[in-house]
Design a protein around this motif. Sequence first.
Motif, PDB file in Angstrom:
ATOM      1  N   GLU A 470       0.826  -1.199   0.000  1.00 32.68           N
ATOM      2  CA  GLU A 470       0.000   0.000   0.000  1.00 32.68           C
ATOM      3  C   GLU A 470       0.861   1.250   0.000  1.00 32.68           C
ATOM      4  OE1 GLU A 470      -3.130   0.255   2.816  1.00 32.68           O
ATOM      5  OE2 GLU A 470      -3.750  -1.836   2.566  1.00 32.68           O
ATOM      6  N   ALA A 471       0.485   2.213  -0.804  1.00 32.07           N
ATOM      7  CA  ALA A 471       1.212   3.472  -0.899  1.00 32.07           C
ATOM      8  C   ALA A 471       0.863   4.380   0.290  1.00 32.07           C
ATOM      9  CB  ALA A 471       0.866   4.173  -2.212  1.00 32.07           C
ATOM     10  N   PRO A 472       1.723   5.326   0.609  1.00 30.99           N
ATOM     11  CA  PRO A 472       1.428   6.282   1.691  1.00 30.99           C
ATOM     12  C   PRO A 472       0.174   7.098   1.402  1.00 30.99           C
ATOM     13  CG  PRO A 472       3.753   6.368   1.067  1.00 30.99           C
ATOM     14  CD  PRO A 472       3.054   5.533   0.024  1.00 30.99           C
ATOM     15  N   LYS A 473      -0.383   7.678   2.451  1.00 34.56           N
ATOM     16  CA  LYS A 473      -1.566   8.530   2.318  1.00 34.56           C
ATOM     17  C   LYS A 473      -1.154   9.989   2.487  1.00 34.56           C
ATOM     18  CE  LYS A 473      -4.892   5.084   4.005  1.00 34.56           C
ATOM     19  NZ  LYS A 473      -3.938   3.961   4.026  1.00 34.56           N
ATOM     20  N   ILE A 474      -1.783  10.865   1.704  1.00 32.99           N
ATOM     21  CA  ILE A 474      -1.510  12.301   1.744  1.00 32.99           C
ATOM     22  C   ILE A 474      -2.838  13.027   1.857  1.00 32.99           C
ATOM     23  CG2 ILE A 474      -0.400  14.249   0.591  1.00 32.99           C
ATOM     24  CD1 ILE A 474       1.162  12.203  -1.111  1.00 32.99           C
ATOM     25  N   LYS A 475      -2.967  13.910   2.861  1.00 31.15           N
ATOM     26  CA  LYS A 475      -4.242  14.591   3.074  1.00 31.15           C
ATOM     27  C   LYS A 475      -3.986  16.044   3.464  1.00 31.15           C
ATOM     28  CE  LYS A 475      -8.498  14.348   5.828  1.00 31.15           C
ATOM     29  NZ  LYS A 475      -9.208  13.625   6.924  1.00 31.15           N
ATOM     30  N   PRO A 476      -4.574  17.009   2.754  1.00 30.11           N
ATOM     31  CA  PRO A 476      -4.405  18.418   3.144  1.00 30.11           C
ATOM     32  C   PRO A 476      -5.101  18.697   4.471  1.00 30.11           C
ATOM     33  CG  PRO A 476      -6.046  18.213   1.405  1.00 30.11           C
ATOM     34  CD  PRO A 476      -5.433  16.857   1.569  1.00 30.11           C
ATOM     35  N   ILE A 477      -4.513  19.598   5.267  1.00 29.24           N
ATOM     36  CA  ILE A 477      -5.082  19.906   6.575  1.00 29.24           C
ATOM     37  C   ILE A 477      -5.842  21.228   6.575  1.00 29.24           C
ATOM     38  CG2 ILE A 477      -4.525  20.409   8.994  1.00 29.24           C
ATOM     39  CD1 ILE A 477      -2.147  18.561   8.750  1.00 29.24           C
ATOM     40  N   ASN A 478      -5.218  22.283   6.048  1.00 34.27           N
ATOM     41  CA  ASN A 478      -5.817  23.623   6.198  1.00 34.27           C
ATOM     42  C   ASN A 478      -6.202  24.272   4.870  1.00 34.27           C
ATOM     43  OD1 ASN A 478      -3.206  24.044   5.323  1.00 34.27           O
ATOM     44  ND2 ASN A 478      -2.896  25.889   6.573  1.00 34.27           N
ATOM     45  N   PHE A 479      -6.411  23.451   3.846  1.00 37.34           N
ATOM     46  CA  PHE A 479      -6.830  24.009   2.566  1.00 37.34           C
ATOM     47  C   PHE A 479      -7.521  22.932   1.740  1.00 37.34           C
ATOM     48  CE2 PHE A 479      -2.810  22.010   1.686  1.00 37.34           C
ATOM     49  CZ  PHE A 479      -2.891  21.559   0.376  1.00 37.34           C
ATOM     50  N   THR A 480      -8.177  23.383   0.697  1.00 36.63           N
ATOM     51  CA  THR A 480      -8.790  22.484  -0.277  1.00 36.63           C
ATOM     52  C   THR A 480      -8.388  22.949  -1.676  1.00 36.63           C
ATOM     53  OG1 THR A 480     -10.795  23.840  -0.298  1.00 36.63           O
ATOM     54  CG2 THR A 480     -10.782  21.914   1.166  1.00 36.63           C
ATOM     55  N   ASN A 481      -8.675  22.130  -2.644  1.00 39.97           N
ATOM     56  CA  ASN A 481      -8.300  22.459  -4.015  1.00 39.97           C
ATOM     57  C   ASN A 481      -8.967  23.766  -4.460  1.00 39.97           C
ATOM     58  OD1 ASN A 481      -7.014  21.938  -6.525  1.00 39.97           O
ATOM     59  ND2 ASN A 481      -8.933  21.122  -7.346  1.00 39.97           N
ATOM     60  N   LYS A 482      -8.188  24.614  -5.143  1.00 37.01           N
ATOM     61  CA  LYS A 482      -8.620  25.894  -5.712  1.00 37.01           C
ATOM     62  C   LYS A 482      -9.040  26.901  -4.643  1.00 37.01           C
ATOM     63  CE  LYS A 482      -9.897  23.947 -10.183  1.00 37.01           C
ATOM     64  NZ  LYS A 482     -10.938  23.824 -11.251  1.00 37.01           N
ATOM     65  N   LYS A 483      -8.395  26.821  -3.485  1.00 38.76           N
ATOM     66  CA  LYS A 483      -8.702  27.753  -2.407  1.00 38.76           C
ATOM     67  C   LYS A 483      -7.740  28.940  -2.436  1.00 38.76           C
ATOM     68  CE  LYS A 483      -9.515  27.970   2.581  1.00 38.76           C
ATOM     69  NZ  LYS A 483      -9.639  27.196   3.837  1.00 38.76           N
ATOM     70  N   TRP A 484      -8.233  30.113  -2.026  1.00 41.50           N
ATOM     71  CA  TRP A 484      -7.370  31.291  -1.870  1.00 41.50           C
ATOM     72  C   TRP A 484      -6.691  31.213  -0.499  1.00 41.50           C
ATOM     73  CZ3 TRP A 484      -5.961  35.177  -5.122  1.00 41.50           C
ATOM     74  CH2 TRP A 484      -6.626  35.233  -6.364  1.00 41.50           C
ATOM     75  N   LEU A 485      -5.352  31.353  -0.499  1.00 39.24           N
ATOM     76  CA  LEU A 485      -4.573  31.238   0.727  1.00 39.24           C
ATOM     77  C   LEU A 485      -3.773  32.512   1.007  1.00 39.24           C
ATOM     78  CD1 LEU A 485      -3.166  27.598   0.268  1.00 39.24           C
ATOM     79  CD2 LEU A 485      -5.244  28.314   1.448  1.00 39.24           C
ATOM     80  N   SER A 486      -4.277  33.644   0.538  1.00 45.29           N
ATOM     81  CA  SER A 486      -3.532  34.895   0.674  1.00 45.29           C
ATOM     82  C   SER A 486      -3.273  35.259   2.135  1.00 45.29           C
ATOM     83  CB  SER A 486      -4.304  36.040  -0.011  1.00 45.29           C
ATOM     84  OG  SER A 486      -4.489  35.768  -1.376  1.00 45.29           O
ATOM     85  N   LYS A 487      -4.193  34.956   3.030  1.00 47.09           N
ATOM     86  CA  LYS A 487      -4.033  35.328   4.432  1.00 47.09           C
ATOM     87  C   LYS A 487      -3.399  34.212   5.276  1.00 47.09           C
ATOM     88  CE  LYS A 487      -7.948  38.527   4.371  1.00 47.09           C
ATOM     89  NZ  LYS A 487      -9.255  38.893   4.998  1.00 47.09           N
ATOM     90  N   TYR A 488      -2.999  33.129   4.617  1.00 50.27           N
ATOM     91  CA  TYR A 488      -2.395  32.011   5.337  1.00 50.27           C
ATOM     92  C   TYR A 488      -0.877  32.188   5.373  1.00 50.27           C
ATOM     93  CZ  TYR A 488      -6.741  29.309   5.203  1.00 50.27           C
ATOM     94  OH  TYR A 488      -8.027  28.880   5.375  1.00 50.27           O
ATOM     95  N   ARG A 489      -0.298  31.877   6.518  1.00 45.57           N
ATOM     96  CA  ARG A 489       1.169  31.849   6.582  1.00 45.57           C
ATOM     97  C   ARG A 489       1.699  30.458   6.270  1.00 45.57           C
ATOM     98  NH1 ARG A 489       5.616  33.691  11.209  1.00 45.57           N
ATOM     99  NH2 ARG A 489       7.359  32.635  10.163  1.00 45.57           N
TER     100      ARG A 489
END
Length: 562
Positions: A470-489
Motif C-alpha cells: 500500500e502506498a502512503p496517504k496524503i491529506k491536506p489539513i488547512n486548505f482544499t483544491n482551488k482555495k485562496w490562501l492569501s491570508k495564510y502563513r
Amino acid sequence: MKKILLCFLLSTSLYSQSEYPQDYFREPLDITLVLSGTFAELRSNHFHSGLDIKTQRKTGLKVYTAAMGYISRIKVSHYGYGKALYITHPNGYTTVYGHLKKFSPKIEAYIKDCQYEKESYEVEMFPNNTELLVDTNEIIAYSGNTGGSGGPHLHFEIRDNAERPINPMLFGINIKDSKKPFISSVYAYPKDKNSFINGKNKRIPLRLIPKKNGDYKVEKITAYGNIGFGVVSYDKQDLAPNNNGVSNISSYLNGNKVFEMDFKRFSFSETKHLNRYVDFELWKTKKTRSQKLFVEENNPLSMYKNVVDDGYIKVEDSTSSVYRVDIKDFKGNTSELEIPIIGKAKVLEIEVDSSATEKRLIKNQETTTLKERNTQVTFYPNTVYDDILVDFKVSGDTIHLHKDVVPLQKNFVINYDIGNYKDVDKSKLFIARLYGYYKKPSYVNTKRKGDTLTARSKTLGLYTLASDTEAPKIKPINFTNKKWLSKYRYLKVKISDDLSGISKYRATVNGKWILMEYDYKTNTLIHDFNDAVVTDTENNLKIIVTDNVGNSSTFEATFFRK
C-alpha cells in the motif's frame, strides 16, 4: 566582533588553572532553570549527554548563547536533536542547543539557503569560524519540541575539545536541589556458580527498609563466594516532581571503598555500554534499571573509579561484614544504604535447563553464523559481551532469535533468501521485527542484492519477512483544491504510511522545490509562505511521498495567493 576573532587566536589554556571555568557560561534561558533530565542519567541505549531544561510546557522561549563564539555546526533532522546548534568558544569548549523550534534570523536565513540549495529539509552544515559569529547574551534560537523530544524543552550540552560531553553544572550552571536521592530497589548478584545469596545462585531482590533520616538498610542476608550488588535510585530537584539521574555512587566493604561510578564526563563512543552497566534483563522484563555496582567483562566505561576486584566482594563462611552504598546528587545530598552480610557456606545445586528450544553458542571473539531454511544470522566478533547460549529456530519466514534480554555491543546481520517468491512480490518485501503483545511488524532498514535481503540489528527477538503493497496517504489539513490562501502563513499536509514507514517526500509549486518541515510525531508537512518562494497568483502544488519499499503516492492541488 573583531574582539571575538582575536580571542580565537589565543591559547585554549587560558583556563588551565581551573579544571572547569566558573562564571564563563551563562544559563541558556532567562527563566529559573528546572530540569526534566540530568546529565548522564540512564536512557534507552545511552547516557544522557546534557541537561534537559523545562520550558514551562511551551515552545518559543528565547535561547541565548552561553558565551561568545561562532556557530560551528548546524544540524536539522527529523529525529535526534531535531533542530540543533553547536557553538565553539574561545576556551575550547562547545555548547549544544537541541530540539529548537527555529533559529535567530541570521542563522535561519543561512540554513534555509542551504536547504533550498540541497532541496532537503534535513541538512548538516559546518560554518567556518568567521561566517556566523555570536556574542554572549545573543538570542540564537527559540526553544521547541523538534526531533526525538517527548515534550517541549531545551537540551543543553557542554563538550570539551575531544567532543566529550561534560556535566554543565560543573561550569556553574545552577539548579536548586536540597533533596536527597532515593532508592526504590536493591538486588544482590552471584558472580559465578559457586556464589550464593540467601542460599540461591541467582539474582535476589532484597527487602528495602527506609530509615527515619532518609537513609536505607536491608534485612540481614547470608552469602558465600563472590557477590555484587545493584541499586535502582533516582534524584529529585526542588522545583520538579520527575525522577532524575544521580551524580555519584560509591560502595564500601567494612569502610573500605570497593567501587565508584562518577557521572561527570563520558565519550559518545562508550555510551552504548550503558546496557552492560545496568541489569539489561531486568530492564527489559520489569522496566526498572538496576545499576550494577560491579564491573563485568568487556565493559570499558570511563566513569568507573576506584574499583577493587571489579567491585565484587568475597564472602567467607562464618564471617560478618557490612556493605555500604553512598548515592549522591550533584549538590552533594547523600543517601546511605547499609547491607549487613553473614557468611554461610552453601553446597552447589545443579539446575537442569528444561527448555525445549535448541540453543546455539555465540562466542565473543569469533564469527558465529546460524542457518536454517532460507535464513542466516551472523554474529561477528565482539557483538556479544560474553559467550552466550541463545535460542534459535525458524518457523516459516519467522526467526525466533532468543529474547530481547541480552545486551549487545554492535549489530548482528540477518539475511533472507527470497528466491522462492514471485518476482512481482520481491520488491515489496522487507525485514521486520515483531514487537509488543500483538507482535506488530516494525520496519528494519533493509537492503536488497539479487535475491538476498539484508538487515542489521542490535536487538534479539522475533524477525520476519513482511510485505508492504500500500502506498502512503496524503491529506491536506488547512486548505482544499482551488482555495485562496492569501491570508495564510502556513501550508499544512498530513502524510502517513501504515507499514514500512515514510522514506522520503518531495514538494513543488509550479515545478519549483519548496521546503516543507516534517514532524514525524504528528505526521505533518508544513511550508512557511514567508520563505517567499511562492510568488505567483495561481499555484500548482505537487507532493510525492515514498515509503521504505518504494510505494509512492502523488497529491496535486491548485491554490491562489495575492
